[in-house]
Design a protein around this motif. Structure first.
Motif, mmCIF file in Angstrom:
data_model
loop_
_atom_site.group_PDB
_atom_site.id
_atom_site.type_symbol
_atom_site.label_atom_id
_atom_site.label_comp_id
_atom_site.label_asym_id
_atom_site.label_seq_id
_atom_site.Cartn_x
_atom_site.Cartn_y
_atom_site.Cartn_z
ATOM 1 N N UNK A 161 0.840 -1.208 0.000
ATOM 2 C CA UNK A 161 0.000 0.000 0.000
ATOM 3 C C UNK A 161 0.871 1.253 0.000
ATOM 4 N N UNK A 162 1.879 1.262 0.871
ATOM 5 C CA UNK A 162 2.752 2.434 0.962
ATOM 6 C C UNK A 162 3.449 2.699 -0.369
ATOM 7 N N UNK A 163 3.897 1.621 -1.006
ATOM 8 C CA UNK A 163 4.623 1.798 -2.275
ATOM 9 C C UNK A 163 3.698 2.293 -3.380
ATOM 10 N N UNK A 164 2.570 1.595 -3.581
ATOM 11 C CA UNK A 164 1.700 1.933 -4.707
ATOM 12 C C UNK A 164 0.963 3.261 -4.497
ATOM 13 N N UNK A 165 0.716 3.651 -3.238
ATOM 14 C CA UNK A 165 0.012 4.914 -2.992
ATOM 15 C C UNK A 165 0.956 6.109 -2.910
ATOM 16 N N UNK A 166 2.161 5.901 -2.352
ATOM 17 C CA UNK A 166 3.047 7.035 -2.092
ATOM 18 C C UNK A 166 4.193 7.148 -3.088
ATOM 19 N N UNK A 167 4.726 6.033 -3.532
ATOM 20 C CA UNK A 167 5.927 6.060 -4.365
ATOM 21 C C UNK A 167 5.670 5.775 -5.839
ATOM 22 N N UNK A 168 4.640 5.013 -6.117
ATOM 23 C CA UNK A 168 4.435 4.558 -7.495
ATOM 24 C C UNK A 168 3.849 5.652 -8.381
ATOM 25 N N UNK A 169 2.863 6.376 -7.870
ATOM 26 C CA UNK A 169 2.168 7.386 -8.669
ATOM 27 C C UNK A 169 2.603 8.793 -8.291
ATOM 28 N N UNK A 170 2.853 9.609 -9.303
ATOM 29 C CA UNK A 170 3.112 11.030 -9.078
ATOM 30 C C UNK A 170 1.844 11.859 -9.241
ATOM 31 N N UNK A 171 0.819 11.246 -9.802
ATOM 32 C CA UNK A 171 -0.429 11.942 -10.092
ATOM 33 C C UNK A 171 -1.473 11.565 -9.040
ATOM 34 N N UNK A 172 -1.930 12.516 -8.204
ATOM 35 C CA UNK A 172 -2.913 12.178 -7.157
ATOM 36 C C UNK A 172 -4.224 11.646 -7.716
ATOM 37 N N UNK A 173 -4.597 12.068 -8.932
ATOM 38 C CA UNK A 173 -5.828 11.549 -9.537
ATOM 39 C C UNK A 173 -5.701 10.061 -9.828
ATOM 40 N N UNK A 174 -4.492 9.631 -10.229
ATOM 41 C CA UNK A 174 -4.271 8.216 -10.517
ATOM 42 C C UNK A 174 -4.349 7.381 -9.246
ATOM 43 N N UNK A 175 -3.941 7.984 -8.104
ATOM 44 C CA UNK A 175 -4.043 7.269 -6.839
ATOM 45 C C UNK A 175 -5.501 6.964 -6.523
#
Length: 208
Positions: A161-175
């Motif tokens: 969760x930490x990786x895919x929510x915080x590190x993987x995406x730079x676009x908050x809409x994609x999160x």
């Protein structure tokens, strides 16, 4: 002219029949012909593309049964739910069950009280499943993961969760709304492969 909803529902059911037939065939054939096979949870798991149709069919038929109370429809619904259980994916089993229970009892104003009462009653019962069974394997897997978390090891799903929510995406809409289905040759697909191959992080594990 618009979209014919009856035709769409028919297509969903046809694809479900095909998917279940392929899945059933895979259970009884010694050679893997389709998808990916994993047997770490007490039963063979076949990751065959198109399983989303099974869930669509399940809920379409579940709604139909709620309206018609047809015994044949109920048997099909139970059969599809059994297929979902034998996929031994906890999140889909739990959410399918919760949504089904909600629609089954949504007209009961005391549903919350009933669920709370059932929870406390179940505390006095011990249900044991064989370690070799699908449900037994899932229960043991969950208990081991809880034990790992309590022993100080960070639960792998939390790390994912930490990786895919915080590190993987730079676009908050994609999160919030997702990135869509990846292609292995795209930059997005390569990021997914990197997470899987080098970090052992799987996006499907956090796909609630």
């Amino acid at each position: 002219s618009g979209i014919d909803s009856k035709a769409m529902i028919k297509v969903v059911h046809i694809y479900t029949i095909i998917w279940v037939a392929v899945w059933a065939f895979m259970l009884f054939t010694p050679n893997r012909l389709f998808g990916i096979e994993v047997d770490s949870r007490g039963v063979q798991r076949f990751f065959i593309p198109g399983d989303g149709f099974v869930y669509l069919s399940y809920f379409l038929l579940f709604e139909k049964w709620l309206k018609t109370k047809s015994k044949i429809t109920l048997l099909i619904v139970i059969g599809l739910f059994a297929v979902i259980i034998f996929q031994v994916t906890r999140q889909t089993i739990i959410f399918t069950l919760l949504v089904s229970l909600y629609f089954l009892f949504r007209n009961n104003k005391y549903i919350v009280l009933h669920i709370i009462a059932a929870f406390f009653v179940l505390q006095f019962f011990t249900i044991h499943f064989s370690d070799d069974s699908a449900l037994g394997a899932l229960i043991n897997l969950t208990q081991n993961q809880v034990s790992d978390s309590q022993s100080g090891d960070t639960y792998i799903r939390i790390l994912e969760y930490e990786y895919f929510c915080l590190d993987f995406n730079n676009n908050p809409l994609a999160i919030l709304f997702g990135n869509g289905v990846p292609h292995d040759e795209s930059a997005y697909g390569k990021e997914i492969l990197h997470a899987k191959d080098y970090l052992a992080f799987y996006m499907s594990d956090v796909g609630y």
